[in-house]
Design an enzyme around this catalytic site. Structure first.
Site, short mmCIF file in Angstrom:
data_model
loop_
_atom_site.label_atom_id
_atom_site.label_comp_id
_atom_site.label_asym_id
_atom_site.label_seq_id
_atom_site.Cartn_x
_atom_site.Cartn_y
_atom_site.Cartn_z
N TYR A 14 0.87 -1.31 -0.06
CA TYR A 14 -0.11 0.01 0.00
C TYR A 14 0.79 1.29 0.03
CZ TYR A 14 -3.46 -3.12 1.57
OH TYR A 14 -4.48 -4.28 1.78
N HIS A 19 -3.90 6.96 -1.43
CA HIS A 19 -4.64 7.09 -0.22
C HIS A 19 -3.58 7.06 1.24
CE1 HIS A 19 -8.40 6.55 1.88
NE2 HIS A 19 -8.36 5.30 2.13
N ASN A 70 -9.68 2.38 8.21
CA ASN A 70 -11.12 2.83 8.79
C ASN A 70 -11.27 2.31 10.49
OD1 ASN A 70 -10.93 -0.05 8.62
ND2 ASN A 70 -12.85 -0.60 7.69
N ASP A 95 -5.18 12.18 2.50
CA ASP A 95 -5.68 12.53 1.37
C ASP A 95 -6.91 13.02 0.83
OD1 ASP A 95 -6.42 9.68 2.11
OD2 ASP A 95 -7.29 9.40 0.10
N ASN A 116 -12.88 7.53 5.43
CA ASN A 116 -13.26 6.50 6.38
C ASN A 116 -12.09 6.81 7.64
OD1 ASN A 116 -15.23 5.23 5.19
ND2 ASN A 116 -13.89 3.68 4.30
#
Length: 237
Positions: A14, A19, A70, A95, A116
């Site tokens: 990631y 994000h 989240n 972001d 989230n």
């Protein structure tokens, strides 16, 4: 004292996602201002990687929740309660889909706009925390949003991305001082080309060529002799 919270998802797969630009921003603050431990390692507490340092006279604790986006609020809430801080002492970098790529805005409070991580933090500590919104742009089609947010920055975007992160890190001391307007002004100055950058250079005044003979001085000896002769002729008349 303040908590600087970067939002993102943990794990190498990631790390280059749009994000995760919140992680990238706080990592650059850690690196540029010599926080300890070294960026990339961090100390594990409150379900987060943490770093401590100072911006001017202000103590800063950087928090990178490792709970996935989240559930970020759980980590932030634990850190805030540990230091007996209030929501106004928490600055979150994240972001912003609805902000043009390359734009940076900051505000206190407000809604989550569907983010989230922000939604989770607000649920745990309330909405009145500081937010630094890092624009990643909208793909223009709702069906493409998920892939855009959870996708790597394009090669053509890396220069602007790095400039954004650098500007935020350089001007972070203003956030530590609680001076949001000055932070935004200085970030904008770094990201906006100088107004005169595209202006044509002013033409230089023409200079005499080195091989051009010098013109006689109007007040030199020759001019004086001619004037004397003319006066004499007038007197003879």
């Amino acid at each position: 004292m303040k908590l600087f919270v970067g939002l993102g998802n943990p794990g190498s797969k990631y790390e280059n996602h749009r994000h995760n630009i919140g992680f990238m921003a706080v990592d650059e603050i850690v690196r540029r201002h010599n926080f300890s431990p070294d960026a990339g390692s961090g100390k594990q507490r409150w379900q987060s990687l943490t770093h401590e340092g100072r911006l001017g006279s202000d103590k800063i604790v950087v928090v990178k929740p490792q709970t996935y986006m989240n559930e970020s609020g759980r980590a932030v809430g634990e850190a805030m309660r540990f230091f007996k801080l209030e929501p106004k002492d928490v600055v979150v970098f994240y972001d912003e889909l609805d902000l043009a790529f390359g734009k940076i805005k900051a505000k206190k409070g407000g809604g989550s706009a569907g983010h989230n991580g922000i939604k989770s933090i607000a649920a745990h500590i309330g909405p009145e925390f500081e937010r630094v919104r890092l624009g990643i742009g909208h793909p223009g089609d709702k069906a493409r949003v998920h892939g855009h947010v959870l996708g790597d920055f394009a090669k053509s975007e890396t220069t602007m991305r790095d400039a954004m992160i650098d500007a935020v890190a350089r001007e972070a001391p203003w956030l530590a001082d609680g001076d949001r307007p000055r932070f935004l002004a200085e970030v904008a100055r770094r990201l906006t080309p100088e107004r005169g950058a595209k202006a044509k250079p002013r033409a230089e005044t023409a200079k005499p060529r080195a091989d051009r003979p010098a013109q006689p001085d109007n007040d030199g000896p020759m001019a004086s002799a001619l004037k004397a002769l003319a006066n004499k002729l007038k007197g003879d008349n």
